[in-house]
Enzyme design. Structure first.
Site, short mmCIF file in Angstrom:
data_model
loop_
_atom_site.label_atom_id
_atom_site.label_comp_id
_atom_site.label_asym_id
_atom_site.label_seq_id
_atom_site.Cartn_x
_atom_site.Cartn_y
_atom_site.Cartn_z
N GLY A 38 5.96 8.46 -6.91
CA GLY A 38 6.54 7.74 -5.76
C GLY A 38 7.69 8.81 -5.25
N SER A 77 0.55 3.70 -9.81
CA SER A 77 -0.63 4.77 -10.46
C SER A 77 -0.69 5.76 -9.79
CB SER A 77 -2.09 4.01 -10.49
OG SER A 77 -2.99 4.84 -11.45
N TYR A 147 -8.32 7.86 -15.49
CA TYR A 147 -8.05 7.35 -14.42
C TYR A 147 -9.11 6.09 -14.39
CZ TYR A 147 -7.17 6.28 -9.35
OH TYR A 147 -7.09 5.51 -8.27
N THR A 177 -8.34 6.92 1.06
CA THR A 177 -7.62 6.44 2.05
C THR A 177 -6.42 7.34 2.48
OG1 THR A 177 -7.99 4.22 1.51
CG2 THR A 177 -6.09 4.48 3.06
#
Ligand code: UDP
Length: 329
Positions: A38, A77, A147, A177
Protein backbone atom coordinates in the site's frame (compact mmCIF):
# COMPACT_ATOMS: atom_id res chain seq x y z
CA UNK A 1 -25.25 8.03 14.58
CA UNK A 2 -22.72 7.45 11.80
CA UNK A 3 -21.88 3.81 11.12
CA UNK A 4 -18.28 2.79 11.77
CA UNK A 5 -16.35 0.66 9.32
CA UNK A 6 -12.85 -0.83 9.43
CA UNK A 7 -11.16 -1.22 6.04
CA UNK A 8 -7.97 -3.29 5.93
CA UNK A 9 -5.66 -2.63 2.99
CA UNK A 10 -6.89 0.97 3.11
CA UNK A 11 -3.80 2.41 1.43
CA UNK A 12 -4.04 -0.02 -1.46
CA UNK A 13 -5.72 0.44 -4.80
CA UNK A 14 -9.18 -0.97 -4.00
CA UNK A 15 -8.99 -0.18 -0.28
CA UNK A 16 -8.40 3.52 -0.87
CA UNK A 17 -11.31 3.80 -3.32
CA UNK A 18 -13.51 2.03 -0.77
CA UNK A 19 -12.42 4.51 1.93
CA UNK A 20 -13.50 7.34 -0.39
CA UNK A 21 -16.86 5.74 -1.05
CA UNK A 22 -17.71 5.04 2.59
CA UNK A 23 -16.63 8.54 3.64
CA UNK A 24 -18.89 9.90 0.90
CA UNK A 25 -21.77 7.80 2.26
CA UNK A 26 -21.34 9.38 5.71
CA UNK A 27 -19.54 6.52 7.47
CA UNK A 28 -16.74 6.87 10.02
CA UNK A 29 -13.87 5.02 8.38
CA UNK A 30 -10.90 3.40 10.11
CA UNK A 31 -8.29 2.59 7.49
CA UNK A 32 -5.66 -0.01 8.38
CA UNK A 33 -2.58 -0.94 6.35
CA UNK A 34 0.94 -2.22 7.00
CA UNK A 35 2.12 -0.26 3.91
CA UNK A 36 4.11 -3.11 2.36
CA UNK A 37 2.35 -2.85 -0.98
CA UNK A 38 0.00 0.00 0.00
CA UNK A 39 0.95 3.65 -0.39
CA UNK A 40 -0.04 6.53 1.88
CA UNK A 41 -0.33 8.76 -1.20
CA UNK A 42 -3.56 6.91 -1.98
CA UNK A 43 -5.25 8.22 1.16
CA UNK A 44 -3.38 11.44 1.92
CA UNK A 45 -6.44 13.46 0.86
CA UNK A 46 -8.40 11.76 3.67
CA UNK A 47 -5.93 12.19 6.51
CA UNK A 48 -7.42 15.49 7.71
CA UNK A 49 -11.02 14.31 7.32
CA UNK A 50 -12.63 14.10 10.77
CA UNK A 51 -14.46 10.93 9.75
CA UNK A 52 -11.26 9.12 8.83
CA UNK A 53 -8.49 7.68 10.96
CA UNK A 54 -5.50 5.66 9.84
CA UNK A 55 -3.92 2.80 11.77
CA UNK A 56 -0.49 1.65 10.59
CA UNK A 57 -0.84 -1.98 11.56
CA UNK A 58 -0.22 -5.45 10.19
CA UNK A 59 -3.47 -7.43 10.41
CA UNK A 60 -1.51 -10.69 10.71
CA UNK A 61 -0.58 -9.46 14.22
CA UNK A 62 -3.18 -9.33 17.00
CA UNK A 63 -5.56 -6.48 16.28
CA UNK A 64 -7.42 -4.24 18.65
CA UNK A 65 -9.83 -1.48 17.66
CA UNK A 66 -11.38 0.66 20.39
CA UNK A 67 -15.10 1.38 20.33
CA UNK A 68 -17.91 -0.05 18.30
CA UNK A 69 -17.68 -1.36 14.75
CA UNK A 70 -20.61 -1.96 12.43
CA UNK A 71 -18.72 -3.30 9.44
CA UNK A 72 -15.34 -4.69 8.41
CA UNK A 73 -13.98 -4.88 4.88
CA UNK A 74 -10.92 -7.14 4.67
CA UNK A 75 -8.99 -5.92 1.62
CA UNK A 76 -5.41 -6.29 2.83
CA UNK A 77 -3.38 -8.54 0.51
CA UNK A 78 -0.83 -8.35 -2.25
CA UNK A 79 -2.90 -8.84 -5.38
CA UNK A 80 -0.57 -9.14 -8.33
CA UNK A 81 1.40 -12.19 -9.44
CA UNK A 82 4.71 -10.29 -9.16
CA UNK A 83 3.95 -9.19 -5.61
CA UNK A 84 2.99 -12.55 -4.30
CA UNK A 85 6.01 -14.11 -5.88
CA UNK A 86 8.16 -11.61 -3.96
CA UNK A 87 6.31 -11.94 -0.65
CA UNK A 88 4.69 -15.38 -0.69
CA UNK A 89 4.67 -15.93 3.07
CA UNK A 90 3.06 -12.55 3.80
CA UNK A 91 0.49 -13.31 1.10
CA UNK A 92 -0.39 -16.61 2.77
CA UNK A 93 -0.45 -15.01 6.22
CA UNK A 94 -2.70 -12.09 5.39
CA UNK A 95 -5.23 -14.37 3.69
CA UNK A 96 -5.23 -16.88 6.54
CA UNK A 97 -4.08 -15.37 9.86
CA UNK A 98 -5.16 -11.86 8.79
CA UNK A 99 -8.62 -13.16 7.93
CA UNK A 100 -8.83 -15.06 11.23
CA UNK A 101 -8.08 -11.81 13.08
CA UNK A 102 -10.69 -9.90 11.10
CA UNK A 103 -13.31 -12.57 11.77
CA UNK A 104 -12.46 -12.62 15.47
CA UNK A 105 -12.76 -8.85 15.62
CA UNK A 106 -16.09 -8.96 13.76
CA UNK A 107 -17.38 -11.53 16.25
CA UNK A 108 -16.25 -9.48 19.22
CA UNK A 109 -17.82 -6.30 17.85
CA UNK A 110 -20.88 -7.99 16.40
CA UNK A 111 -19.96 -6.42 13.07
CA UNK A 112 -20.80 -7.57 9.55
CA UNK A 113 -17.70 -8.52 7.57
CA UNK A 114 -17.05 -8.63 3.82
CA UNK A 115 -13.90 -10.33 2.61
CA UNK A 116 -12.18 -9.65 -0.70
CA UNK A 117 -11.92 -12.96 -2.48
CA UNK A 118 -10.85 -13.31 -6.08
CA UNK A 119 -11.42 -14.94 -9.44
CA UNK A 120 -8.13 -16.74 -8.68
CA UNK A 121 -10.16 -19.21 -6.59
CA UNK A 122 -11.19 -20.61 -10.00
CA UNK A 123 -7.51 -21.07 -10.97
CA UNK A 124 -7.00 -21.85 -14.66
CA UNK A 125 -10.70 -22.49 -15.19
CA UNK A 126 -12.13 -25.39 -17.15
CA UNK A 127 -15.60 -23.83 -17.03
CA UNK A 128 -16.26 -20.68 -18.99
CA UNK A 129 -17.53 -18.14 -18.05
CA UNK A 130 -16.99 -18.80 -14.35
CA UNK A 131 -20.06 -18.90 -12.13
CA UNK A 132 -20.01 -19.19 -8.36
CA UNK A 133 -20.89 -22.89 -8.43
CA UNK A 134 -17.59 -23.79 -10.11
CA UNK A 135 -15.02 -25.29 -7.70
CA UNK A 136 -11.99 -24.21 -9.71
CA UNK A 137 -8.78 -25.69 -11.09
CA UNK A 138 -5.97 -24.54 -8.82
CA UNK A 139 -2.36 -25.70 -8.53
CA UNK A 140 -1.76 -25.47 -4.78
CA UNK A 141 2.03 -25.74 -5.07
CA UNK A 142 2.60 -23.48 -8.09
CA UNK A 143 3.76 -19.87 -7.82
CA UNK A 144 0.19 -18.56 -7.70
CA UNK A 145 -0.81 -21.15 -5.11
CA UNK A 146 0.18 -18.87 -2.23
CA UNK A 147 -2.49 -16.40 -3.25
CA UNK A 148 -5.10 -18.80 -4.59
CA UNK A 149 -5.02 -21.15 -1.62
CA UNK A 150 -4.90 -18.31 0.91
CA UNK A 151 -8.03 -16.90 -0.68
CA UNK A 152 -9.71 -20.31 -0.77
CA UNK A 153 -8.90 -20.81 2.92
CA UNK A 154 -10.24 -17.30 3.53
CA UNK A 155 -13.58 -18.22 1.98
CA UNK A 156 -13.66 -21.47 3.92
CA UNK A 157 -13.00 -19.95 7.34
CA UNK A 158 -15.42 -17.11 6.61
CA UNK A 159 -18.20 -19.59 5.89
CA UNK A 160 -17.24 -21.51 9.05
CA UNK A 161 -17.65 -18.35 11.18
CA UNK A 162 -20.94 -17.72 9.44
CA UNK A 163 -22.27 -21.23 10.03
CA UNK A 164 -20.77 -21.90 13.46
CA UNK A 165 -20.98 -18.46 15.07
CA UNK A 166 -23.85 -17.00 13.02
CA UNK A 167 -21.57 -14.13 11.99
CA UNK A 168 -22.89 -11.91 9.20
CA UNK A 169 -20.43 -12.50 6.38
CA UNK A 170 -20.15 -11.50 2.71
CA UNK A 171 -17.74 -12.85 0.09
CA UNK A 172 -16.90 -10.83 -3.03
CA UNK A 173 -15.07 -12.76 -5.77
CA UNK A 174 -13.30 -9.88 -7.45
CA UNK A 175 -12.26 -10.18 -11.09
CA UNK A 176 -9.50 -8.06 -12.70
CA UNK A 177 -10.15 -4.44 -11.76
CA UNK A 178 -8.32 -1.30 -12.87
CA UNK A 179 -8.34 2.45 -12.45
CA UNK A 180 -6.44 5.38 -10.97
CA UNK A 181 -3.98 4.61 -8.10
CA UNK A 182 -2.91 1.17 -9.32
CA UNK A 183 0.76 0.70 -8.55
CA UNK A 184 2.66 1.14 -11.79
CA UNK A 185 5.32 -1.47 -11.07
CA UNK A 186 3.14 -4.24 -9.70
CA UNK A 187 3.43 -6.25 -12.92
CA UNK A 188 -0.28 -6.40 -13.66
CA UNK A 189 -1.08 -5.98 -17.28
CA UNK A 190 -2.86 -2.61 -17.18
CA UNK A 191 -0.28 -0.69 -15.15
CA UNK A 192 2.46 -2.49 -17.11
CA UNK A 193 1.07 -1.36 -20.47
CA UNK A 194 0.30 2.17 -19.25
CA UNK A 195 3.79 2.55 -17.76
CA UNK A 196 5.35 1.25 -20.96
CA UNK A 197 3.25 3.64 -23.07
CA UNK A 198 4.21 6.61 -20.89
CA UNK A 199 7.91 5.74 -21.12
CA UNK A 200 7.70 5.10 -24.86
CA UNK A 201 8.67 1.44 -24.42
CA UNK A 202 7.34 -1.53 -26.35
CA UNK A 203 4.37 -3.37 -24.85
CA UNK A 204 5.21 -6.76 -23.36
CA UNK A 205 2.65 -9.42 -24.20
CA UNK A 206 3.20 -12.66 -22.30
CA UNK A 207 2.81 -15.86 -24.32
CA UNK A 208 1.08 -15.43 -27.67
CA UNK A 209 -1.52 -13.10 -26.15
CA UNK A 210 -4.48 -15.41 -26.82
CA UNK A 211 -5.22 -15.68 -23.09
CA UNK A 212 -8.26 -13.63 -22.11
CA UNK A 213 -9.22 -11.36 -19.23
CA UNK A 214 -12.29 -9.23 -18.46
CA UNK A 215 -11.48 -5.83 -16.97
CA UNK A 216 -13.74 -3.97 -14.54
CA UNK A 217 -13.42 -0.23 -13.87
CA UNK A 218 -12.86 0.54 -10.19
CA UNK A 219 -16.03 2.64 -9.72
CA UNK A 220 -18.16 -0.28 -10.89
CA UNK A 221 -16.26 -2.65 -8.61
CA UNK A 222 -16.76 -0.35 -5.60
CA UNK A 223 -20.48 -0.08 -6.32
CA UNK A 224 -20.78 -3.88 -6.46
CA UNK A 225 -18.93 -4.29 -3.15
CA UNK A 226 -21.00 -1.56 -1.51
CA UNK A 227 -24.24 -3.26 -2.56
CA UNK A 228 -23.00 -6.69 -1.50
CA UNK A 229 -22.03 -5.44 1.97
CA UNK A 230 -25.48 -3.96 2.49
CA UNK A 231 -27.27 -7.03 1.09
CA UNK A 232 -28.33 -10.03 3.17
CA UNK A 233 -26.55 -12.58 0.97
CA UNK A 234 -23.77 -14.70 2.49
CA UNK A 235 -22.70 -16.97 -0.40
CA UNK A 236 -19.91 -15.75 -2.72
CA UNK A 237 -20.80 -13.26 -5.46
CA UNK A 238 -18.69 -12.59 -8.57
CA UNK A 239 -18.04 -8.88 -9.08
CA UNK A 240 -16.44 -8.10 -12.42
CA UNK A 241 -17.06 -6.92 -15.94
CA UNK A 242 -18.00 -9.73 -18.33
CA UNK A 243 -16.58 -8.05 -21.45
CA UNK A 244 -13.75 -10.39 -22.33
CA UNK A 245 -10.74 -9.56 -24.51
CA UNK A 246 -7.52 -11.31 -25.48
CA UNK A 247 -4.36 -9.73 -24.08
CA UNK A 248 -3.06 -9.20 -27.63
CA UNK A 249 -6.19 -7.25 -28.66
CA UNK A 250 -5.95 -5.32 -25.43
CA UNK A 251 -2.36 -4.33 -26.23
CA UNK A 252 -3.61 -3.03 -29.59
CA UNK A 253 -6.32 -1.02 -27.81
CA UNK A 254 -3.65 0.57 -25.61
CA UNK A 255 -1.62 1.55 -28.65
CA UNK A 256 -4.73 3.19 -30.14
CA UNK A 257 -5.62 4.90 -26.88
CA UNK A 258 -2.19 6.35 -26.28
CA UNK A 259 -1.64 7.27 -29.92
CA UNK A 260 1.93 6.08 -29.71
CA UNK A 261 3.85 3.94 -32.16
CA UNK A 262 5.06 1.25 -29.79
CA UNK A 263 5.51 -2.26 -31.02
CA UNK A 264 4.31 -5.39 -29.28
CA UNK A 265 7.06 -7.68 -27.99
CA UNK A 266 6.40 -11.21 -26.80
CA UNK A 267 7.73 -12.60 -23.49
CA UNK A 268 7.46 -15.98 -21.86
CA UNK A 269 4.05 -16.86 -20.41
CA UNK A 270 4.28 -17.08 -16.59
CA UNK A 271 3.61 -20.50 -15.02
CA UNK A 272 -0.07 -21.32 -14.38
CA UNK A 273 -1.23 -18.12 -16.10
CA UNK A 274 -4.98 -18.71 -16.56
CA UNK A 275 -5.87 -19.05 -20.26
CA UNK A 276 -9.32 -17.54 -19.94
CA UNK A 277 -11.27 -15.54 -17.42
CA UNK A 278 -14.73 -14.07 -17.60
CA UNK A 279 -17.19 -13.62 -14.75
CA UNK A 280 -20.72 -14.92 -14.97
CA UNK A 281 -22.48 -12.08 -13.11
CA UNK A 282 -26.01 -13.50 -13.17
CA UNK A 283 -26.00 -13.75 -9.37
CA UNK A 284 -24.84 -10.16 -8.84
CA UNK A 285 -27.50 -8.93 -11.26
CA UNK A 286 -30.26 -10.85 -9.49
CA UNK A 287 -29.26 -10.26 -5.90
CA UNK A 288 -27.64 -6.84 -6.01
CA UNK A 289 -29.34 -5.44 -9.09
CA UNK A 290 -25.81 -4.56 -10.13
CA UNK A 291 -23.91 -4.64 -13.38
CA UNK A 292 -20.94 -2.62 -14.62
CA UNK A 293 -21.72 0.68 -16.32
CA UNK A 294 -18.30 1.90 -17.47
CA UNK A 295 -17.04 0.59 -20.82
CA UNK A 296 -13.40 -0.40 -21.22
CA UNK A 297 -12.90 2.53 -23.60
CA UNK A 298 -14.20 5.06 -21.04
CA UNK A 299 -12.48 3.45 -18.05
CA UNK A 300 -9.14 3.12 -19.79
CA UNK A 301 -9.29 6.74 -20.93
CA UNK A 302 -9.88 7.92 -17.34
CA UNK A 303 -7.06 5.68 -16.09
CA UNK A 304 -4.57 6.74 -18.74
CA UNK A 305 -5.37 10.45 -18.23
CA UNK A 306 -4.85 10.01 -14.50
CA UNK A 307 -1.35 8.59 -14.94
CA UNK A 308 -0.50 11.08 -17.68
CA UNK A 309 -1.49 13.91 -15.31
CA UNK A 310 0.98 12.85 -12.59
CA UNK A 311 4.25 14.75 -12.35
CA UNK A 312 7.46 12.90 -13.29
CA UNK A 313 8.36 12.77 -9.62
CA UNK A 314 4.98 11.22 -8.67
CA UNK A 315 5.26 8.73 -11.50
CA UNK A 316 8.75 7.73 -10.41
CA UNK A 317 7.57 7.15 -6.85
CA UNK A 318 4.67 5.06 -8.08
CA UNK A 319 6.94 3.09 -10.38
CA UNK A 320 9.69 2.42 -7.93
CA UNK A 321 7.96 1.56 -4.71
CA UNK A 322 10.40 -0.81 -3.16
CA UNK A 323 9.40 -3.34 -0.56
CA UNK A 324 12.57 -5.40 -0.73
CA UNK A 325 13.19 -4.89 3.00
CA UNK A 326 10.13 -7.08 3.64
CA UNK A 327 11.16 -9.87 1.34
CA UNK A 328 13.26 -11.88 3.79
CA UNK A 329 11.21 -11.30 6.88
N1 UDP B 1 0.47 -9.84 -19.07
C1 UDP B 1 1.11 -9.48 -20.24
N2 UDP B 1 2.08 -8.51 -20.18
C2 UDP B 1 2.45 -7.89 -19.03
C3 UDP B 1 1.77 -8.25 -17.84
C4 UDP B 1 0.79 -9.24 -17.89
O1 UDP B 1 0.82 -10.01 -21.32
O2 UDP B 1 3.35 -7.03 -19.06
C5 UDP B 1 -0.60 -10.87 -19.13
C6 UDP B 1 -0.50 -11.98 -18.09
O3 UDP B 1 0.33 -13.03 -18.55
C7 UDP B 1 -1.95 -12.40 -17.96
C8 UDP B 1 -2.74 -11.12 -18.22
O4 UDP B 1 -1.82 -10.23 -18.86
O5 UDP B 1 -2.30 -13.35 -18.93
C9 UDP B 1 -3.28 -10.46 -16.96
O6 UDP B 1 -2.23 -10.40 -16.06
P1 UDP B 1 -2.32 -9.68 -14.65
O7 UDP B 1 -1.00 -9.87 -13.99
O8 UDP B 1 -2.80 -8.29 -14.85
O9 UDP B 1 -3.45 -10.41 -13.82
P2 UDP B 1 -3.92 -11.92 -13.63
O10 UDP B 1 -5.28 -11.89 -14.19
O11 UDP B 1 -3.03 -12.87 -14.42
O12 UDP B 1 -3.85 -12.15 -12.18
Amino acid sequence: MAKRILITGAAGFLGSHLCDRFIKEGFEVIGMDNLITGDLRNIEHLIKNKNFEFHHHDITKFVHVAGELDYILHFASPASPIDYLKIPIQTLKVGSIGTLHCLGLAKEKNARILIASTSEVYGDPLVHPQNEEYYGNVNAIGPRGVYDEAKRFQESITMAYHRFHGLETRIARIFNTYGPRMRLNDGRVIPAFIGQALRGENLTVFGDGTQTRSFCFVDDQVEGIYRLLLSDYSDPVNIGNPHEITILDFAKEIINLTGTDQKIVYKELPKDDPMQRQPDITRAKEILNWEPKVSRAEGMKITYEYFKGLSDDELQKREHKDFSEHIRR
